[in-house]
Scaffold this motif. Structure first.
Motif, short mmCIF file in Angstrom:
data_model
loop_
_atom_site.label_atom_id
_atom_site.label_comp_id
_atom_site.label_asym_id
_atom_site.label_seq_id
_atom_site.Cartn_x
_atom_site.Cartn_y
_atom_site.Cartn_z
N ALA A 1 3.02 5.33 10.23
CA ALA A 1 4.08 5.90 9.40
C ALA A 1 5.43 5.28 9.79
CB ALA A 1 4.12 7.42 9.56
N THR A 2 5.66 5.09 11.09
CA THR A 2 6.90 4.48 11.56
C THR A 2 7.00 3.02 11.12
OG1 THR A 2 6.96 5.94 13.49
CG2 THR A 2 8.26 3.93 13.60
N VAL A 3 5.89 2.29 11.28
CA VAL A 3 5.86 0.89 10.85
C VAL A 3 6.09 0.78 9.36
CG1 VAL A 3 4.36 -1.13 10.58
CG2 VAL A 3 4.41 0.11 12.76
N GLY A 4 5.45 1.68 8.58
CA GLY A 4 5.61 1.66 7.13
C GLY A 4 7.05 1.91 6.71
N ARG A 5 7.73 2.84 7.37
CA ARG A 5 9.13 3.11 7.03
C ARG A 5 10.01 1.90 7.30
NH1 ARG A 5 7.94 8.29 9.20
NH2 ARG A 5 8.75 7.68 11.26
N GLN A 6 9.69 1.20 8.40
CA GLN A 6 10.48 0.01 8.72
C GLN A 6 10.25 -1.09 7.68
OE1 GLN A 6 10.83 -1.18 12.97
NE2 GLN A 6 9.47 0.55 13.39
N LEU A 7 9.01 -1.25 7.26
CA LEU A 7 8.74 -2.24 6.20
C LEU A 7 9.51 -1.91 4.92
CD1 LEU A 7 4.88 -2.81 6.51
CD2 LEU A 7 6.65 -4.57 6.73
N GLY B 1 16.69 -5.90 -1.34
CA GLY B 1 16.82 -5.70 -2.78
C GLY B 1 15.57 -6.01 -3.56
N LEU B 2 14.41 -5.88 -2.93
CA LEU B 2 13.13 -6.18 -3.58
C LEU B 2 12.40 -4.91 -3.96
CD1 LEU B 2 11.80 -8.97 -1.17
CD2 LEU B 2 12.77 -9.32 -3.45
N SER B 3 11.78 -4.90 -5.13
CA SER B 3 10.88 -3.82 -5.48
C SER B 3 9.55 -4.04 -4.77
CB SER B 3 10.66 -3.78 -7.00
OG SER B 3 9.91 -4.93 -7.40
N ALA B 4 8.71 -3.02 -4.74
CA ALA B 4 7.40 -3.16 -4.11
C ALA B 4 6.58 -4.24 -4.81
CB ALA B 4 6.66 -1.83 -4.11
N ALA B 5 6.72 -4.31 -6.14
CA ALA B 5 5.98 -5.31 -6.90
C ALA B 5 6.46 -6.72 -6.56
CB ALA B 5 6.13 -5.05 -8.40
N GLU B 6 7.79 -6.89 -6.44
CA GLU B 6 8.34 -8.21 -6.12
C GLU B 6 7.96 -8.63 -4.70
OE1 GLU B 6 12.42 -8.06 -8.84
OE2 GLU B 6 12.37 -7.12 -6.83
N ASP C 1 0.32 -1.96 -5.28
CA ASP C 1 -0.39 -0.80 -4.74
C ASP C 1 -0.64 -0.95 -3.24
OD1 ASP C 1 -1.91 1.75 -5.05
OD2 ASP C 1 -3.60 0.47 -4.50
N MET C 2 -1.02 -2.16 -2.83
CA MET C 2 -1.26 -2.39 -1.41
C MET C 2 0.03 -2.27 -0.61
SD MET C 2 -3.20 -2.86 1.09
CE MET C 2 -4.68 -2.95 0.07
N ILE C 3 1.13 -2.78 -1.14
CA ILE C 3 2.41 -2.68 -0.44
C ILE C 3 2.79 -1.22 -0.24
CG2 ILE C 3 4.88 -3.17 -0.57
CD1 ILE C 3 3.10 -5.62 0.01
N GLU D 1 3.41 0.88 3.25
CA GLU D 1 4.66 1.57 3.52
C GLU D 1 4.47 3.06 3.75
OE1 GLU D 1 7.72 -1.44 1.15
OE2 GLU D 1 7.24 0.51 0.27
N ARG D 2 3.41 3.64 3.19
CA ARG D 2 3.10 5.05 3.44
C ARG D 2 2.37 5.24 4.76
NH1 ARG D 2 1.30 5.06 -2.06
NH2 ARG D 2 -0.86 5.10 -1.29
#
Length: 288
Positions: free
Chosen positions: A30-36, A44-49, A59-61, A65-66
């Protein structure tokens, strides 16, 4: 191994599954995901970008991140490049290096790193710390229910990582006793077995490792109840287990440890000496 899809192209998954009951591991992820996510949004990137730039789907990104997936080292390296993080995102590999292994194996590995003496009796299989990669894979492929490919790779990686205790400095003392049958069963085929036997001879040359063989003809030894594992620590404490006693659970109280130590000592005294065992393994190698 599970896969993701990017623009209709199937690619390797960016992460491993998380064990549902692994609360400490989930907290790290969870901590690693928040940092990502923080780094991605700062860029300034969306998850898709971000997914497109790293070669994975949106979806994988979001799963990474979760904290629902364990990021692979190669994904973190690529993400570091994309985000211009100068090694800070790639450095998250250190946080996830152990979480990638199943929790029971992490717990065992932590105890093994503390141990100054190992006493290991194995009756059916070559002990995991002595197995070659290909022999370990062949054994795990026989287990039922069968592992999914991703699970198999995680357990194999964990077994390989545990072998690092053989190279520690200062080195612990190792005593391995192998039943003869564990050295004869051609798991993975004769060539895999040959390389495993050669590996045993190599490891047995280490000054802090003793490997002994218990011949099948020895009927009067107290190892018929199953494997014994006994770890002794520098502070004088110990931990151990035996398949057929104490419910197969680890024990650390003195009374039960004394029983395990007694049994192991008798088994060790009835096995071939290390020199005799080396000759025995060499003969097996010549027959294989």
């Amino acid at each position: 191994m599970s896969v993701d899809e990017v623009d209709g192209v199937v690619v390797e998954d960016a992460g491993w599954e998380v064990d549902p009951g692994d609360e400490p591991g989930r907290a790290v992820l969870a901590t690693v995901g928040r940092q990502l996510k923080t780094w991605r949004e700062a860029k300034g990137l969306s998850a898709a970008e971000f997914g497109e730039l790293t070669g994975y789907g949106e979806d994988m990104i979001r799963k990474l991140e979760r904290g629902d997936r364990i990021p692979r080292p190669e994904f973190l390296d690529r993400a570091d490049e994309v985000l211009g993080a100068n090694g800070l995102v790639a450095g998250l590999k250190e946080d996830t290096s152990e979480v990638r292994y199943p929790k029971p194996i992490r717990d065992l590995a932590q105890m093994e790193r503390r141990a100054v003496e190992f006493c290991m009796y194995s009756n059916f299989n070559v002990h995991g710390l002595l197995q070659t990669d290909e022999f370990a894979r062949a054994i795990m492929q026989t287990w039922r229910p069968a592992f999914r490919p991703e699970q198999l790779e995680r357990y194999l990686a964990a077994r390989v990582a545990r072998r690092a205790v053989l190279d520690k400095d200062p080195a612990p003392e190792f005593s391995f006793i192998q039943e003869e049958v564990s050295l004869r069963r051609p798991i993975g085929g004769k060539m895999v077995l040959r390389r495993q036997l050669e590996h045993l001879l190599e490891v047995g040359e280490l000054p802090h490792v003793e490997i002994q063989v218990m011949p099948t003809e020895r009927a009067d030894h107290p190892g018929n109840g199953g494997r014994i594992a006994l770890l002794k620590f520098a502070d004088g404490t110990a931990a151990g287990r035996m398949d057929g006693d104490f419910g197969g659970r680890p024990v650390s109280d003195l009374k039960r440890l004394r029983i395990l130590d007694l049994r192991y000592g008798i088994i060790r005294s009835k096995a071939l000496t290390p020199a005799e065992s080396r000759d025995f393994i060499e003969r097996l190698l010549g027959e294989t």
